[in-house]
Write an enzyme that holds these catalytic residues in place. Structure first.
Site, PDB file in Angstrom:
ATOM      1  N   LYS A  53      58.558  40.629 -90.780  1.00 31.07           N
ATOM      2  CA  LYS A  53      59.455  41.401 -89.746  1.00 31.07           C
ATOM      3  C   LYS A  53      58.605  41.237 -88.364  1.00 31.07           C
ATOM      4  O   LYS A  53      59.261  40.957 -87.353  1.00 31.07           O
ATOM      5  CB  LYS A  53      59.813  42.947 -90.226  1.00 31.07           C
ATOM      6  CG  LYS A  53      60.667  42.775 -91.136  1.00 31.07           C
ATOM      7  CD  LYS A  53      61.202  44.143 -91.769  1.00 31.07           C
ATOM      8  CE  LYS A  53      62.162  44.007 -92.898  1.00 31.07           C
ATOM      9  NZ  LYS A  53      62.391  45.278 -93.535  1.00 31.07           N
ATOM     10  N   GLN A  97      59.636  51.119 -94.009  1.00 33.46           N
ATOM     11  CA  GLN A  97      60.008  50.278 -94.933  1.00 33.46           C
ATOM     12  C   GLN A  97      60.056  51.012 -96.255  1.00 33.46           C
ATOM     13  O   GLN A  97      59.202  52.004 -96.443  1.00 33.46           O
ATOM     14  CB  GLN A  97      58.852  49.109 -95.127  1.00 33.46           C
ATOM     15  CG  GLN A  97      58.944  48.305 -96.156  1.00 33.46           C
ATOM     16  CD  GLN A  97      60.197  47.216 -95.732  1.00 33.46           C
ATOM     17  OE1 GLN A  97      60.510  46.919 -94.556  1.00 33.46           O
ATOM     18  NE2 GLN A  97      60.962  46.718 -96.700  1.00 33.46           N
ATOM     19  N   ASP A 120      67.633  50.076 -88.235  1.00 32.33           N
ATOM     20  CA  ASP A 120      67.822  49.582 -89.678  1.00 32.33           C
ATOM     21  C   ASP A 120      69.171  50.204 -90.387  1.00 32.33           C
ATOM     22  O   ASP A 120      69.783  49.724 -91.347  1.00 32.33           O
ATOM     23  CB  ASP A 120      66.678  50.195 -90.581  1.00 32.33           C
ATOM     24  CG  ASP A 120      65.848  49.389 -91.408  1.00 32.33           C
ATOM     25  OD1 ASP A 120      66.363  48.435 -91.572  1.00 32.33           O
ATOM     26  OD2 ASP A 120      64.896  49.927 -92.044  1.00 32.33           O
TER      27      ASP A 120
END
Ligand code: GUN
Length: 284
Positions: A53, A97, A120
């Protein structure tokens, strides 16, 4: 029939080229999109994901930070860090994450993110916006699947879409996105009694279970479109999806490969959401 491939690698390239151009335009106005990535603990898969990422951010010209914390960090320390990122004007998107260690309440951490920075799409207000069909950030993996269907001009209106898997990250939001495009949607899961009877009716099947060979050729109607979200390792350690690729390729009209399918699209949509967050904040 031999299915056509929908390459996430190729589609990502073209979307990332466009994002790079938009970043250049923004930077001429003095704005650099910024993404903060938070990793807790030593999960090897998560370490690879966050590295990819951050690398993708650099490639399109974003500012990015990676904050890696030991698994021993307390929930309140992590929450304090998120509060600081919420206030940081250089940061437009915040990604924590998952999974987090067991002693940390993941929901509490995600709800602490400013919804305007929830790139997200996991915050309850992003989820609520998706349910109500209002603007908001869509979770990156199902958003990427929608882009793949769009790339082949697949008309979802009136079609039967079957989603296998009901996670908050993929299955549920995927079903809502398909519904938003007027598909008739069925969600299948571990308690579904006759999966094959349902998948055989499907014009499009999205498989997001995390198990090898969940979907085999005998379960697919000729000409159906198959999107494979799975990311598994077979007995030889080779990356593979949830779909029996070889068998299903002979029946489907389109199929996504693993690797090179949904995986790169997830990161691409994260870049897209972060770009949008920067644009929204700075272009009134
Ligand atoms: N863990 C597995 N997939 C994801 C994802 O898309 N975002 C985050 N934050 N964590 C994940």
């Amino acid at each position: 029939m031999t299915a056509n491939l929908i390459s996430g690698t190729e589609l990502s390239k073209s979307i990332r080229t466009r994002i790079t151009l938009e970043v250049k335009e923004l930077s001429q106005k003095g704005v650099i999109p910024g993404l903060a990535v938070i990793l807790v603990g030593e999960n090897p898969a998560s370490q690879v994901y966050v590295r990819n990422k951050v690398k993708a951010c650099e490639e399109v010209g974003f500012f990015s930070s990676l904050d890696a914390y030991p698994a021993s960090i307390t929930e309140s320390e992590l929450l304090n860090h998120i509060h600081a990122l919420n206030k940081n004007p250089k940061i437009h998107g915040i990604l924590v994450q998952l999974p987090l260690p067991g002693h940390i309440d993941a929901s509490r951490v995600i709800e602490a993110i400013d919804p305007a920075k929830d790139v997200d799409g996991f915050h309850i207000s992003s989820a609520g916006a998706l349910v109500k069909g209002l603007p908001g950030y869509w979770p990156c993996t199902p958003f990427g699947c929608m882009k793949m269907l769009e790339s082949i001009n697949f008309e979802l209106k009136g079609k039967h879409a079957v989603v296998i898997g009901r996670s908050h990250i993929v299955g549920k939001p995927m079903a809502l996105m398909l519904l938003d495009k007027n598909a008739t949607v069925t969600i299948c899961h571990s308690a579904t009694t006759d999966l094959k009877a349902i998948t055989l009716q499907a014009d499009v099947i999205v498989v997001a279970v995390g198990k090898i060979n969940v979907l085999t050729a005998d379960m697919v109607k000729s000409g159906a479109v198959v999107i494979d979200v799975g990311m598994n390792r077979d007995e030889e350690g080779k990356l593979c999806g949830d779909v029996d690729f070889e068998g299903v390729s002979k029946v489907a009209s389109y199929i996504t490969p693993v690797p090179g399918g949904v995986g790169p699209m997830t990161i691409t949509m994260l870049l897209q959401n972060t770009l949008e967050a920067a644009q929204k904040r700075h272009i009134a």
